[in-house]
Design a protein around this motif. Structure first.
Motif, PDB file in Angstrom:
ATOM      1  N   GLU A  19       0.829  -1.205   0.000  1.00  0.00           N
ATOM      2  CA  GLU A  19       0.000   0.000   0.000  1.00  0.00           C
ATOM      3  C   GLU A  19       0.869   1.263   0.000  1.00  0.00           C
ATOM      4  O   GLU A  19       0.594   2.205  -0.746  1.00  0.00           O
ATOM      5  CB  GLU A  19      -0.936   0.008   1.204  1.00  0.00           C
ATOM      6  N   GLN A  20       1.920   1.267   0.810  1.00  0.00           N
ATOM      7  CA  GLN A  20       2.822   2.426   0.837  1.00  0.00           C
ATOM      8  C   GLN A  20       3.496   2.618  -0.521  1.00  0.00           C
ATOM      9  O   GLN A  20       3.627   3.754  -0.985  1.00  0.00           O
ATOM     10  CB  GLN A  20       3.880   2.260   1.922  1.00  0.00           C
ATOM     11  N   MET A  21       3.925   1.522  -1.128  1.00  0.00           N
ATOM     12  CA  MET A  21       4.571   1.636  -2.441  1.00  0.00           C
ATOM     13  C   MET A  21       3.588   2.135  -3.494  1.00  0.00           C
ATOM     14  O   MET A  21       3.930   2.964  -4.337  1.00  0.00           O
ATOM     15  CB  MET A  21       5.214   0.311  -2.842  1.00  0.00           C
ATOM     16  N   SER A  22       2.359   1.665  -3.440  1.00  0.00           N
ATOM     17  CA  SER A  22       1.333   2.124  -4.373  1.00  0.00           C
ATOM     18  C   SER A  22       1.028   3.609  -4.169  1.00  0.00           C
ATOM     19  O   SER A  22       0.898   4.371  -5.139  1.00  0.00           O
ATOM     20  CB  SER A  22       0.069   1.288  -4.180  1.00  0.00           C
ATOM     21  N   ASP A  23       0.935   4.016  -2.906  1.00  0.00           N
ATOM     22  CA  ASP A  23       0.716   5.433  -2.595  1.00  0.00           C
ATOM     23  C   ASP A  23       1.876   6.281  -3.098  1.00  0.00           C
ATOM     24  O   ASP A  23       1.686   7.386  -3.606  1.00  0.00           O
ATOM     25  CB  ASP A  23       0.555   5.640  -1.089  1.00  0.00           C
TER      26      ASP A  23
END
Length: 94
Positions: free
Chosen positions: A74-78
């Motif tokens: 999720e952090q990488m996608s954000d």
């Protein structure tokens, strides 16, 4: 974009700079210099992979660390969304 901005501020700004232009305070220490993410022509998938796997694994700078073991998906996608939102290169729009 807010969450991606937080990830960028914590993990990327030192090298890539507050404006994501590759002019962070540590940029001068590296050759090649960090990428100017505002002008990148890379697509979302490539940006995600270089964040996850690091520069060397993608045939780029060995100084770009792999963040896949530290950041969540999720952090990488954000982070990809945040980087994309700052990109001024029309060729990079997915």
């Amino acid at each position: 974009m807010f969450r991606g901005g937080l990830v960028f501020a914590n993990y990327c700004v030192t090298c890539h700079g507050i404006n994501a232009d590759g002019n962070g305070r540590a940029a001068r220490l590296y050759n090649p210099r960090p990428a100017n993410l505002r002008a990148s022509d890379k697509n979302n998938a490539y940006i995600g992979l270089i964040i996850k796997l690091g520069g060397e694994a993608m045939g780029r700078s060995q100084f770009m660390p792999p963040w896949g073991a530290e950041l969540t998906e999720e952090q990488m996608s954000d982070l990809v969304a945040y980087i994309r939102s700052n990109n001024v290169n029309p060729a990079a729009n997915p």
